[in-house]
Design a protein around this motif. Structure first.
Motif, PDB file in Angstrom:
ATOM      1  N   LEU A 239      25.992 -54.384   4.010  1.00  0.00           N
ATOM      2  CA  LEU A 239      25.023 -53.405   4.512  1.00  0.00           C
ATOM      3  C   LEU A 239      23.617 -54.005   4.519  1.00  0.00           C
ATOM      4  CD1 LEU A 239      26.242 -50.053   2.873  1.00  0.00           C
ATOM      5  CD2 LEU A 239      26.308 -50.677   5.302  1.00  0.00           C
ATOM      6  N   ASN A 240      23.265 -54.658   3.410  1.00  0.00           N
ATOM      7  CA  ASN A 240      21.954 -55.318   3.344  1.00  0.00           C
ATOM      8  C   ASN A 240      21.825 -56.417   4.393  1.00  0.00           C
ATOM      9  OD1 ASN A 240      21.030 -53.751   1.212  1.00  0.00           O
ATOM     10  ND2 ASN A 240      21.800 -55.158  -0.345  1.00  0.00           N
ATOM     11  N   VAL A 241      22.876 -57.221   4.528  1.00  0.00           N
ATOM     12  CA  VAL A 241      22.857 -58.304   5.505  1.00  0.00           C
ATOM     13  C   VAL A 241      22.764 -57.745   6.923  1.00  0.00           C
ATOM     14  CG1 VAL A 241      24.261 -60.146   6.533  1.00  0.00           C
ATOM     15  CG2 VAL A 241      24.065 -59.961   4.047  1.00  0.00           C
ATOM     16  N   GLY A 242      23.473 -56.643   7.187  1.00  0.00           N
ATOM     17  CA  GLY A 242      23.460 -56.048   8.520  1.00  0.00           C
ATOM     18  C   GLY A 242      22.081 -55.559   8.927  1.00  0.00           C
ATOM     19  N   VAL A 243      21.403 -54.857   8.003  1.00  0.00           N
ATOM     20  CA  VAL A 243      20.061 -54.348   8.309  1.00  0.00           C
ATOM     21  C   VAL A 243      19.083 -55.508   8.497  1.00  0.00           C
ATOM     22  CG1 VAL A 243      18.140 -52.963   7.440  1.00  0.00           C
ATOM     23  CG2 VAL A 243      20.486 -52.188   7.089  1.00  0.00           C
ATOM     24  N   LEU A 244      19.181 -56.519   7.640  1.00  0.00           N
ATOM     25  CA  LEU A 244      18.265 -57.657   7.720  1.00  0.00           C
ATOM     26  C   LEU A 244      18.508 -58.474   8.994  1.00  0.00           C
ATOM     27  CD1 LEU A 244      15.982 -58.889   6.089  1.00  0.00           C
ATOM     28  CD2 LEU A 244      17.637 -60.382   4.967  1.00  0.00           C
ATOM     29  N   SER A 245      19.772 -58.662   9.373  1.00  0.00           N
ATOM     30  CA  SER A 245      20.070 -59.409  10.597  1.00  0.00           C
ATOM     31  C   SER A 245      19.611 -58.639  11.831  1.00  0.00           C
ATOM     32  CB  SER A 245      21.568 -59.717  10.689  1.00  0.00           C
ATOM     33  OG  SER A 245      22.330 -58.529  10.766  1.00  0.00           O
ATOM     34  N   PHE A 246      19.716 -57.301  11.792  1.00  0.00           N
ATOM     35  CA  PHE A 246      19.222 -56.487  12.906  1.00  0.00           C
ATOM     36  C   PHE A 246      17.719 -56.660  13.068  1.00  0.00           C
ATOM     37  CE2 PHE A 246      17.576 -52.396  14.528  1.00  0.00           C
ATOM     38  CZ  PHE A 246      18.188 -52.385  15.768  1.00  0.00           C
TER      39      PHE A 246
ATOM     40  N   GLN B  73       9.684 -72.588  18.161  1.00  0.00           N
ATOM     41  CA  GLN B  73       8.648 -72.145  17.223  1.00  0.00           C
ATOM     42  C   GLN B  73       8.842 -70.692  16.844  1.00  0.00           C
ATOM     43  OE1 GLN B  73       4.651 -72.655  18.652  1.00  0.00           O
ATOM     44  NE2 GLN B  73       3.712 -71.806  16.827  1.00  0.00           N
ATOM     45  N   LEU B  74       9.184 -69.851  17.829  1.00  0.00           N
ATOM     46  CA  LEU B  74       9.409 -68.429  17.551  1.00  0.00           C
ATOM     47  C   LEU B  74      10.568 -68.240  16.585  1.00  0.00           C
ATOM     48  CD1 LEU B  74       9.153 -65.385  18.052  1.00  0.00           C
ATOM     49  CD2 LEU B  74      10.526 -65.690  20.134  1.00  0.00           C
ATOM     50  N   VAL B  75      11.681 -68.930  16.832  1.00  0.00           N
ATOM     51  CA  VAL B  75      12.861 -68.774  15.983  1.00  0.00           C
ATOM     52  C   VAL B  75      12.579 -69.273  14.565  1.00  0.00           C
ATOM     53  CG1 VAL B  75      15.265 -69.479  15.654  1.00  0.00           C
ATOM     54  CG2 VAL B  75      14.423 -68.935  17.953  1.00  0.00           C
ATOM     55  N   LEU B  76      11.965 -70.458  14.449  1.00  0.00           N
ATOM     56  CA  LEU B  76      11.687 -71.012  13.121  1.00  0.00           C
ATOM     57  C   LEU B  76      10.697 -70.146  12.353  1.00  0.00           C
ATOM     58  CD1 LEU B  76      11.466 -74.848  13.868  1.00  0.00           C
ATOM     59  CD2 LEU B  76      13.376 -73.561  12.869  1.00  0.00           C
ATOM     60  N   THR B  77       9.685 -69.643  13.030  1.00  0.00           N
ATOM     61  CA  THR B  77       8.703 -68.775  12.370  1.00  0.00           C
ATOM     62  C   THR B  77       9.359 -67.507  11.853  1.00  0.00           C
ATOM     63  OG1 THR B  77       6.939 -69.609  13.815  1.00  0.00           O
ATOM     64  CG2 THR B  77       6.526 -67.540  12.669  1.00  0.00           C
ATOM     65  N   THR B  78      10.259 -66.932  12.654  1.00  0.00           N
ATOM     66  CA  THR B  78      10.958 -65.707  12.232  1.00  0.00           C
ATOM     67  C   THR B  78      11.871 -65.981  11.048  1.00  0.00           C
ATOM     68  OG1 THR B  78      10.926 -64.962  14.545  1.00  0.00           O
ATOM     69  CG2 THR B  78      12.380 -63.809  13.036  1.00  0.00           C
TER      70      THR B  78
ATOM     71  N   ALA C  95      22.061 -63.212   6.584  1.00  0.00           N
ATOM     72  CA  ALA C  95      21.544 -62.481   7.740  1.00  0.00           C
ATOM     73  C   ALA C  95      21.267 -63.429   8.903  1.00  0.00           C
ATOM     74  CB  ALA C  95      20.274 -61.727   7.357  1.00  0.00           C
ATOM     75  N   MET C  96      20.777 -64.641   8.590  1.00  0.00           N
ATOM     76  CA  MET C  96      20.559 -65.632   9.645  1.00  0.00           C
ATOM     77  C   MET C  96      21.888 -65.990  10.325  1.00  0.00           C
ATOM     78  SD  MET C  96      17.339 -66.101   9.533  1.00  0.00           S
ATOM     79  CE  MET C  96      17.165 -64.462   8.824  1.00  0.00           C
ATOM     80  N   LEU C  97      22.934 -66.144   9.500  1.00  0.00           N
ATOM     81  CA  LEU C  97      24.250 -66.505  10.038  1.00  0.00           C
ATOM     82  C   LEU C  97      24.790 -65.398  10.936  1.00  0.00           C
ATOM     83  CD1 LEU C  97      26.698 -68.391  10.132  1.00  0.00           C
ATOM     84  CD2 LEU C  97      27.525 -67.285   8.030  1.00  0.00           C
ATOM     85  N   VAL C  98      24.753 -64.152  10.422  1.00  0.00           N
ATOM     86  CA  VAL C  98      25.247 -63.018  11.215  1.00  0.00           C
ATOM     87  C   VAL C  98      24.389 -62.822  12.459  1.00  0.00           C
ATOM     88  CG1 VAL C  98      25.634 -60.521  11.208  1.00  0.00           C
ATOM     89  CG2 VAL C  98      26.247 -61.885   9.207  1.00  0.00           C
ATOM     90  N   GLY C  99      23.054 -62.930  12.265  1.00  0.00           N
ATOM     91  CA  GLY C  99      22.152 -62.767  13.406  1.00  0.00           C
ATOM     92  C   GLY C  99      22.368 -63.824  14.472  1.00  0.00           C
ATOM     93  N   SER C 100      22.688 -65.053  14.048  1.00  0.00           N
ATOM     94  CA  SER C 100      22.946 -66.124  15.008  1.00  0.00           C
ATOM     95  C   SER C 100      24.234 -65.870  15.793  1.00  0.00           C
ATOM     96  CB  SER C 100      23.039 -67.470  14.278  1.00  0.00           C
ATOM     97  OG  SER C 100      21.823 -67.781  13.643  1.00  0.00           O
TER      98      SER C 100
ATOM     99  N   ILE D 286      13.014 -58.833  15.986  1.00  0.00           N
ATOM    100  CA  ILE D 286      11.759 -59.601  15.956  1.00  0.00           C
ATOM    101  C   ILE D 286      11.780 -60.695  17.029  1.00  0.00           C
ATOM    102  CG2 ILE D 286      10.369 -61.207  14.584  1.00  0.00           C
ATOM    103  CD1 ILE D 286      11.209 -59.619  12.106  1.00  0.00           C
ATOM    104  N   ILE D 287      12.870 -61.447  17.087  1.00  0.00           N
ATOM    105  CA  ILE D 287      12.955 -62.534  18.062  1.00  0.00           C
ATOM    106  C   ILE D 287      13.012 -61.983  19.488  1.00  0.00           C
ATOM    107  CG2 ILE D 287      14.413 -64.419  18.901  1.00  0.00           C
ATOM    108  CD1 ILE D 287      15.157 -65.048  16.070  1.00  0.00           C
ATOM    109  N   PHE D 288      13.781 -60.916  19.686  1.00  0.00           N
ATOM    110  CA  PHE D 288      13.910 -60.338  21.029  1.00  0.00           C
ATOM    111  C   PHE D 288      12.556 -59.843  21.546  1.00  0.00           C
ATOM    112  CE2 PHE D 288      14.207 -56.370  23.462  1.00  0.00           C
ATOM    113  CZ  PHE D 288      14.784 -56.853  24.628  1.00  0.00           C
ATOM    114  N   TYR D 289      11.840 -59.071  20.738  1.00  0.00           N
ATOM    115  CA  TYR D 289      10.585 -58.488  21.221  1.00  0.00           C
ATOM    116  C   TYR D 289       9.557 -59.576  21.509  1.00  0.00           C
ATOM    117  CZ  TYR D 289       6.546 -55.435  21.593  1.00  0.00           C
ATOM    118  OH  TYR D 289       5.428 -54.790  22.050  1.00  0.00           O
ATOM    119  N   ASN D 290       9.405 -60.509  20.588  1.00  0.00           N
ATOM    120  CA  ASN D 290       8.431 -61.580  20.808  1.00  0.00           C
ATOM    121  C   ASN D 290       8.841 -62.475  21.975  1.00  0.00           C
ATOM    122  OD1 ASN D 290       6.176 -61.747  18.587  1.00  0.00           O
ATOM    123  ND2 ASN D 290       8.024 -61.093  17.528  1.00  0.00           N
ATOM    124  N   GLY D 291      10.148 -62.713  22.144  1.00  0.00           N
ATOM    125  CA  GLY D 291      10.618 -63.495  23.281  1.00  0.00           C
ATOM    126  C   GLY D 291      10.332 -62.790  24.595  1.00  0.00           C
ATOM    127  N   LEU D 292      10.484 -61.457  24.606  1.00  0.00           N
ATOM    128  CA  LEU D 292      10.193 -60.682  25.812  1.00  0.00           C
ATOM    129  C   LEU D 292       8.710 -60.747  26.154  1.00  0.00           C
ATOM    130  CD1 LEU D 292      11.119 -58.688  28.004  1.00  0.00           C
ATOM    131  CD2 LEU D 292      10.710 -56.836  26.370  1.00  0.00           C
TER     132      LEU D 292
END
Length: 385
Positions: A21-28, A347-352, A303-308, A33-39
């Motif tokens: 549950l914690n990993v799911g919320v953090l990966s979301f 840079q965006l991905v590494l910063t996030t 979370a990074m793994l699940v998010g990836s 963050i990456i999606f909005y900044n990428g957009l």
């Protein structure tokens, strides 16, 4: 350190659903963050590229009496440059006019441009090849507002240099599609040679657009605006959007970090015997604190793994196909294409990643500090100090 990671991983897997549950919320939060900044970055790059290609070129010379934000300055805000001064510059003459489609009157900005220029991406070839007396082109928004289509003739009224009204029919030879509304809304484009003949303002221009070969110089009676100055408003809008968007994803991140913090507080409270055992076996308090901190920070790594796994296919698809925007968004008055392609830079991905990992490590360390003050004897008995 290897032992700390092994123990942390074992404890997290043992926690079961609470961990995921914690990993799911953090990966979301990570994906958002990456999606909005990428957009926003994609919009920024695309809007700047389109504005330069369609309107700004590599800078502009504006007549000193012309203010783009004051339509009353169009009447007198024009002049002539010497031939040696106008090298690598494309002249544009702007005049106020009216058209009468289907008996209605619409005020327009009548713009003349050299049909032989190649600085701007305006589709002037259609005007150059047309045999109409006064060929004209309009953008899709203007065509929809005036209910015009290619091949239509419409009555145009304008004033010459003496202020005398004149009128003639113009032929719409091209309806172009652009994501830059400032070359579309309320504007009609015709060959500048025709506009010079119609107004008697031979060789006059309201502004000049520079190409990539132009070297900026000072010309009396004209003010030069660089690309940076012309794009400053767009840059400020993008910066404002990033700030407003950061509020949203920081709230999501805060929710995820709060869940990790609560989990760590509960772990320290419920695992006092385990903590006392570690200390009794020879581990220092700082090592035990480090163990619990690593355990908390591993939420971010998972979370990074699940998010990836979820994000990489999604981001690759969006970067290739883009995100369509409704037609109504084109009326905002700023450069916005009907489809934006997000830009997910390294840079965006590494910063996030750094943001999420550091934040998770900090909130894991805060409750773990209590371990350094525990009495190991009482901890072995499972009693609070």
């Amino acid at each position: 350190m290897k032992l700390a990671f092994q123990l942390a991983y074992k404890n997290l897997m043992g926690a079961g659903l609470r961990t995921w549950l914690n990993v799911g919320v953090l990966s979301f939060s990570f994906i958002i963050i990456i999606f909005y900044n990428g957009l926003i970055d994609g919009w920024n790059e695309q809007a700047k590229r389109d504005s330069i290609a369609w309107e700004y070129g590599h800078g502009q010379f504006l007549h000193s009496e012309y203010d783009p934000f004051d339509p009353f300055t169009v009447l007198d805000g024009h002049g002539v440059l010497k031939e040696e001064q106008s090298k690598n510059l494309t002249p544009i003459l702007i005049r106020q006019a009216s058209i009468y489609p289907d008996g209605r009157m619409l005020s327009v900005a009548l713009k003349g441009i050299d049909v032989n220029q190649s600085t701007l991406e305006l589709p002037i070839q259609a005007m150059k090849e047309s045999t109409a007396a006064i060929p004209a082109m309009v953008g899709e928004n203007m065509a929809n507002a005036a209910k015009l289509k290619e091949g239509d003739e419409v009555l145009l009224r304008w004033r010459d240099k003496g202020g005398t009204f004149d009128a003639a029919n113009i032929t719409i030879v091209k309806v172009f599609d652009t994501g830059v509304p400032t070359v579309d809304n309320g504007q009609i484009w015709i060959p500048i040679q025709k506009l010079w003949d119609m107004t008697g303002l031979q060789n006059h221009a309201t502004l000049f657009v520079a190409n990539d070969q132009f070297q900026a110089t000072n010309i009396s009676g004209w003010k030069f605006q660089s690309q940076e100055e012309l794009l400053s408003d767009l840059t400020e809008i993008i910066a404002m959007k990033k700030v407003s968007g950061s509020i949203m994803y920081l709230l999501l991140l805060a929710i995820a970090l709060l869940a990790i913090f609560d989990t760590q507080v509960l772990s320290v409270f419920r695992r006092q015997k385990e903590i006392g055992t570690y200390i009794a076996l020879g581990m220092t308090r700082s090592q035990v604190v480090g163990l619990f901190t690593v355990e908390g920070s591993m939420y971010s790594l998972l979370a990074m793994l699940v998010g990836s796994i979820l994000g990489i296919p999604l981001f690759a698809y969006l970067a290739k196909t883009g995100i369509a925007f409704p037609a109504a968004s084109q009326d905002m008055g700023i450069a916005l294409a009907d489809r934006i392609y997000p830009v997910f830079g390294v840079q965006l991905v590494l910063t996030t990643i750094l943001l999420v990992v550091i934040a998770a490590t900090i909130v894991s360390f805060l409750p773990a500090r209590k371990i350094s003050k525990m009495n190991p004897v009482l901890a072995l008995k499972g009693k609070l100090q």
